[in-house]
Design a protein around this motif. Structure first.
Motif, short mmCIF file in Angstrom:
data_model
loop_
_atom_site.label_atom_id
_atom_site.label_comp_id
_atom_site.label_asym_id
_atom_site.label_seq_id
_atom_site.Cartn_x
_atom_site.Cartn_y
_atom_site.Cartn_z
N UNK A 1 0.72 -1.28 -0.11
CA UNK A 1 0.22 -0.01 -0.04
C UNK A 1 0.74 1.45 -0.04
N UNK A 2 2.18 1.14 0.25
CA UNK A 2 3.07 2.31 -0.06
C UNK A 2 3.19 3.25 1.40
N UNK A 3 2.70 2.58 2.56
CA UNK A 3 3.13 2.91 3.96
C UNK A 3 4.72 2.58 4.20
N UNK A 4 5.21 3.42 5.18
CA UNK A 4 6.39 2.97 5.77
C UNK A 4 7.65 2.77 4.69
N UNK A 5 7.56 3.76 3.60
CA UNK A 5 8.59 3.61 2.68
C UNK A 5 8.48 2.44 1.80
N UNK A 6 7.44 1.59 1.68
CA UNK A 6 7.34 0.89 0.83
C UNK A 6 6.84 1.34 -0.41
N UNK A 7 6.77 0.42 -1.63
CA UNK A 7 6.35 1.04 -2.82
C UNK A 7 4.51 1.03 -2.96
N UNK A 8 4.42 2.07 -3.31
CA UNK A 8 2.97 2.19 -3.61
C UNK A 8 2.55 1.54 -5.01
N UNK A 9 2.09 0.17 -4.89
CA UNK A 9 2.15 -0.45 -6.30
C UNK A 9 1.03 0.21 -7.26
N UNK A 10 -0.27 0.37 -6.76
CA UNK A 10 -1.20 0.88 -7.70
C UNK A 10 -0.76 2.32 -8.13
N UNK A 11 -0.11 3.21 -7.43
CA UNK A 11 0.03 4.46 -7.66
C UNK A 11 1.33 4.47 -8.76
N UNK A 12 2.07 3.68 -8.58
CA UNK A 12 3.26 3.30 -9.54
C UNK A 12 2.55 2.85 -10.77
N UNK A 13 1.65 2.09 -10.98
CA UNK A 13 1.15 1.62 -12.21
C UNK A 13 0.48 2.72 -12.73
N UNK A 14 -0.25 3.74 -12.10
CA UNK A 14 -1.00 4.65 -12.90
C UNK A 14 0.04 5.77 -13.22
N UNK A 15 1.07 5.82 -12.38
CA UNK A 15 2.13 7.01 -12.90
C UNK A 15 2.58 6.37 -14.24
N UNK A 16 2.95 5.20 -14.46
CA UNK A 16 3.90 4.48 -15.32
C UNK A 16 2.99 4.36 -16.70
N UNK A 17 1.76 4.00 -16.39
CA UNK A 17 1.10 4.04 -17.85
C UNK A 17 -0.10 4.68 -18.11
#
Lengths: 288, 426
Positions: B56-72
Motif C-alpha cells: 500500500x505504500x506506507x512505511x517507505x514501501x512501494x505504492x504499487x497501484x500509484x506506480x502503475x497509474x503513474x507509469x502507464x
C-alpha cells in the motif's frame, strides 16, 4: 371501571371547547403518515413476510416444515440466549431502578446533565465499546492485574459472565431512560399526600412510586430483553465457544435462508408473546 | 448584535478550514509528479482483489497501484472482496464488470469450468517468464491458459513459547490435547479450513483435497470438531492477530504468512509445520470473460509479475511468491524462513482444495455452524448434536406463549365488545 372511563370521557367532552372544524380535520388527517406507512410496508412488512415465507418452504418453494426440523438443532443455543437475556434484563432493572429514581429527584438542570452523560457512550459505535470491554477483561488486562495483585487468579473473559457484563453495559441506558422519563413525571404532591395520610417510606414506594413507574419498567424491560436475546457479535467477542442465537442466525443465513428464517420466526414469536403478555400485565396494574 | 457575533464566529471556524485546504492543494500540486499521478488517464482497469493484498505504500514501501497509474497513465479502480464465494456471487449476479480478479485455486477451477474466464494472451505478459515452473500447469488450470499465479501459502500452527514449551507442538493433533486447554486454543472460524483440519485427524483420515465428499465424511469431521470443543477457546478469523500478538491465547492454526506477521509483532511466538501436512493454496490473477479492458488487464498482470513489484508485494503480505525474480530481490531473512519457503518434503505432504459441489459445500457450512453452536460440555461419548430436552423446552415455551397470547387477545376482544355494548346502551 368502564363506567368510570366513559364518565371521564364525557366530562372531557364538556370541558374542552370545540376546536375550529378546519384545524381539527388537519390534526386528524392521516396524510402526513403516508411516507412512514410506505416505509413500513417496504422495510418492515415485506421483509417479515419474506422471512415467514422462507421459514415455511423448502429449497424448491414447496410448503414444508423441514426448516424448523433443521432449526431444532439450535434449541440449546436458543434457551441459553433467552437465559442470558433474562439475567441481563434483571440486572439492568436492579441497577437502573434506584438510579433512575434518584436522577428524577434531582433539579431539572442536574437531570439533563446526568441524562446527557448517560447518552455519551452511545455516541460511539457499539462494537468499539464491546472491544473496550475485551481490553478491560482480557488476561493481563487492567482488571486482571488488579485482581492478581490481591491474589485472585480467575479468567474474566470467554465465559457467560463476560457476555452478561457486556450486555448490561450495552443496554443499561435503554433501561434507565424510560424509567427516568416515567419517574420524573410523578407529581411530588402525590408523594406528599401519601406521607400526609400516614404512609411510611416503604408504603410510599409500594403504593405510589412503584405502580406509577410500571409503564417505564415495561418499556425498559422490552427495550433490553428484545435486543439482548437477538444480538450478535457480543458473544463472539466476550464469550468463548458458546454462540448466541443471533450469531447462529447470522451464520446459518450465509448458507441456508430457510433454516435461518425458521430460527428467526421462532425468536419473533417468543418475543412477540412476551410483549403481549407484558403489555397486558402492565395495563392491569396501571388500572387497578 | 447577536447575528454579527454569529457571523464572526462562523468566519473564525471557516478560516482555518480554508487555510488548511489551500495548504493541502498547494502540497499536492508540488508533489503530484512524484506520488499520485493525477493528470489525464488514457484508460482504466477494474481490479478486484483480496483486502491487504498489494503493497500500500506506507512505511517507505512501494505504492504499487500509484506506480502503475503513474507509469502507464491508466486509472486503477481497486476494490476488495473477503471470500472466494463473495467474488463468485458478484461475478455471476452483479452488473459490474471487472478486468482483473484474484481467485484462489478451487475458485479458478470453478470459474474456468463455467466459462467465466478469458484466455490470456501470454505475448502481452512477457514477465510470465519469471514464474517458477512448479507453479505452472497446476490442477486448477492444467494447460495454464487462464491464470497467472500471484501468491501461494499454506496453513501452519503458531504458538507462544512462554506458555508452551518450544518443540512440544508437532501437529494439528495437539490442538485437541486437553493439556493446552488453559493456554487458549484457537481454530479457524471458516468451514472449509476447519473441516479440512478435522478431516485429516479423523480415523481413518479423509483426504481434504478430494473432489467428492460424502455426507458421512462431513459428519465425521463435524464430530471431530465437536470433540475439540471442550478444550477450544474460540473460533476466530481476524481476531487471531489480537489474541496471539497480545498473548491472550497460546496456540492457533492459521495461514503461514499471517503467522509470520504475528511473530514480527510478538517475539514469544513461534511456528510449527504440522506433521500431518496442511492445505496448500494458490491465489492467481485471472481475467473474467466479460471484461472490457483486456489489454489494460494484461498490462496490469504483467506489471504485477515484474520482479520489483512482486518483491514489494511479497514483502508486505508475507505470503510466498511464485516469482523467481522477486525471490532474488527479497531479504535473505524472509526467503530463508520456512514459513515463507517451506522445504519440499513438507510441501509433498500438503494438499490443495478442489472445487466441490454446491450442495456438499452448503452441507459443510451447515454442519460447521452446528459444530460451532453445539454445547461445549458435550462429552465425546454422546454422538448427537441435538439435545432432545432442549427441543422439548423450546417447544413447550412456544406452546405456552402462543396459548397465552391467544387467550389474552380473546379476552381483550370480549372486553372491548362488552364495553362497546354498554356505550351504545347509553
Amino acid at each position: 371501571m368502564s363506567s368510570n372511563s366513559t364518565a371521564s370521557a364525557s366530562a372531557a367532552k364538556t370541558r374542552v371547547p370545540a376546536a375550529p372544524h378546519k384545524q381539527r380535520s388537519f390534526m386528524k388527517s392521516k396524510r402526513p403518515a403516508i411516507p412512514y406507512l410506505g416505509w413500513m410496508l417496504i422495510f418492515t412488512i415485506v421483509p417479515l413476510v419474506m422471512v415467514v415465507y422462507y421459514a415455511f418452504t423448502d429449497s424448491k418453494g414447496h410448503f414444508s416444515l423441514e426448516a424448523f426440523e433443521n432449526a431444532s438443532v439450535y434449541s440449546e443455543v436458543f434457551l441459553y440466549s433467552l437465559l442470558i437475556a433474562l439475567i441481563s434484563t434483571v440486572i439492568c432493572l436492579v441497577l437502573a431502578y434506584p438510579l433512575a429514581f434518584s436522577i428524577s429527584r434531582c433539579s431539572q438542570r442536574a437531570q439533563s446533565t446526568i441524562v446527557m452523560f448517560l447518552m455519551v457512550p452511545m455516541w460511539m459505535n457499539f462494537l468499539l465499546r464491546i472491544y473496550a470491554w475485551v481490553l478491560i477483561l482480557q488476561n493481563y488486562g487492567p482488571l486482571d492485574m488488579i485482581l492478581n495483585f490481591f491474589g485472585i487468579d480467575i479468567t474474566l473473559i470467554g465465559n457467560s459472565g463476560a457476555v452478561i457484563v457486556g450486555m448490561v453495559y450495552e443496554f443499561l441506558p435503554f433501561m434507565i431512560l424510560p424509567l427516568h422519563t416515567v419517574m420524573s413525571k410523578i407529581d411530588p404532591s402525590l408523594i406528599e399526600a401519601a406521607q400526609d395520610l400516614g404512609c411510611n417510606r416503604i408504603g410510599v414506594f409500594r403504593k405510589v412510586i412503584f405502580p406509577l413507574s410500571i409503564p417505564g419498567i415495561i418499556s425498559g424491560v422490552t427495550m433490553v430483553f428484545v435486543p439482548t436475546a437477538s444480538t450478535f457479535l457480543v458473544a463472539q467477542y466476550l464469550g468463548g465457544t458458546q454462540f448466541m442465537i443471533g450469531d447462529v442466525i447470522e451464520r446459518v443465513f450465509q448458507s441456508d435462508h430457510h433454516t435461518g428464517s425458521a430460527i428467526a420466526v421462532v425468536l419473533m414469536v417468543v418475543i412477540l408473546g412476551c410483549l403481549v403478555f407484558m403489555n397486558r400485565f402492565g395495563d392491569e396494574e396501571a388500572v387497578s | 448584535m447577536k447575528r454579527f457575533f454569529l457571523l464572526i464566529l462562523s468566519a473564525a471556524i471557516l478560516l482555518p478550514v480554508l487555510a488548511l485546504s489551500a495548504c493541502s492543494s498547494g502540497n499536492s500540486g508540488a508533489t503530484g509528479d512524484e506520488a499520485d499521478y493525477d493528470g489525464g488517464y488514457q484508460g482504466e482497469v477494474n481490479v478486484y482483489n483480496w483486502g491487504e493484498y498489494v503493497s500500500p505504500g506506507d512505511d517507505g514501501m512501494l505504492d504499487v497501484i500509484a506506480e502503475f497509474q503513474k507509469r502507464y497513465h491508466i486509472k486503477v479502480n481497486y476494490t476488495n472482496f473477503e471470500t472466494n464465494e463473495e467474488l463468485y456471487n458478484v461475478l455471476t449476479n452483479s452488473n459490474s464488470t471487472y478486468d482483473v480478479i484474484f481467485p484462489s485455486d478451487y475458485m479458478v477451477a470453478r470459474l474456468r469450468e463455467e466459462g467465466m474466464l478469458a484466455k490470456l494472451d501470454f505475448s502481452n505478459i512477457p514477465n510470465y517468464k519469471y514464474i517458477d515452473d512448479r507453479f505452472k500447469n497446476m490442477a486448477y488450470d492444467p494447460d495454464n491458459e487462464y491464470s497467472v499465479p500471484y501468491t501461494w501459502g499454506f496453513v501452519a500452527i503458531g504458538y507462544n513459547t512462554k506458555m508452551i514449551e518450544e518443540g512440544s507442538i508437532t501437529g494439528f493433533k495437539d490442538m485437541w490435547d486437553p493439556k493446552y486447554k488453559d493456554d487458549g486454543i484457537l481454530m479457524f472460524n471458516n468451514s472449509r479450513d476447519a473441516m479440512a483440519i478435522a478431516m485429516q485427524l479423523c480415523d481413518p483420515p479423509i483426504d481434504p483435497g478430494s473432489t467428492t465428499f460424502t455426507r458421512e465424511d462431513i459428519d465425521r469431521a463435524t464430530q471431530k470438531l465437536i470433540d475439540e470443543k471442550p478444550v477450544l477457546k474460540k473460533y476466530v478469523m481476524d481476531q487471531v492477530f489480537t489474541e496471539m500478538e497480545g498473548s491472550q491465547s497460546g496456540l492457533c492454526a492459521y495461514y503461514a504468512g499471517d503467522i509470520m506477521t504475528m511473530m514480527d509483532n510478538n517475539e514469544d511466538l513461534t511456528y510449527c509445520l504440522p506433521e500431518e501436512g496442511s492445505n496448500l493454496f494458490n491465489d492467481a490473477m485471472c481475467i473474467p470473460a466479460n471484461c472490457k479492458n483486456k489489454e489494460n488487464a494484461e498490462l496490469f498482470i504483467d506489471f504485477m509479475c515484474e520482479p520489483e513489484i512482486a518483491a514489494a508485494n511479497a514483502e508486505y503480505i508475507c505470503y510466498g511468491t511464485p516469482n523467481t525474480g522477486a525471490l532474488e530481490l527479497l531479504d535473505e531473512e524472509i526467503v530463508s524462513s520456512e514459513l515463507f519457503n517451506p522445504p519440499q518434503e513438507y510441501l509433498d505432504k500438503c494438499y490443495t482444495f478442489s472445487n466441490i459441489d454446491d450442495d456438499i459445500y452448503a452441507y459443510m457450512q451447515k454442519r460447521f455452524v452446528e459444530a460451532c453452536s453445539a454445547s461445549a460440555e458435550v462429552s465425546s461419548v454422546e454422538k448427537k448434536t441435538v439435545n432432545p430436552a432442549a427441543v422439548w423446552g423450546v417447544g413447550i415455551i412456544l406452546l405456552v406463549i402462543i396459548i397465552a397470547t391467544v387467550c389474552i387477545i380473546v379476552l381483550d376482544i370480549r372486553r372491548a365488545v362488552k364495553n362497546r355494548g354498554r356505550i351504545f346502551k347509553r
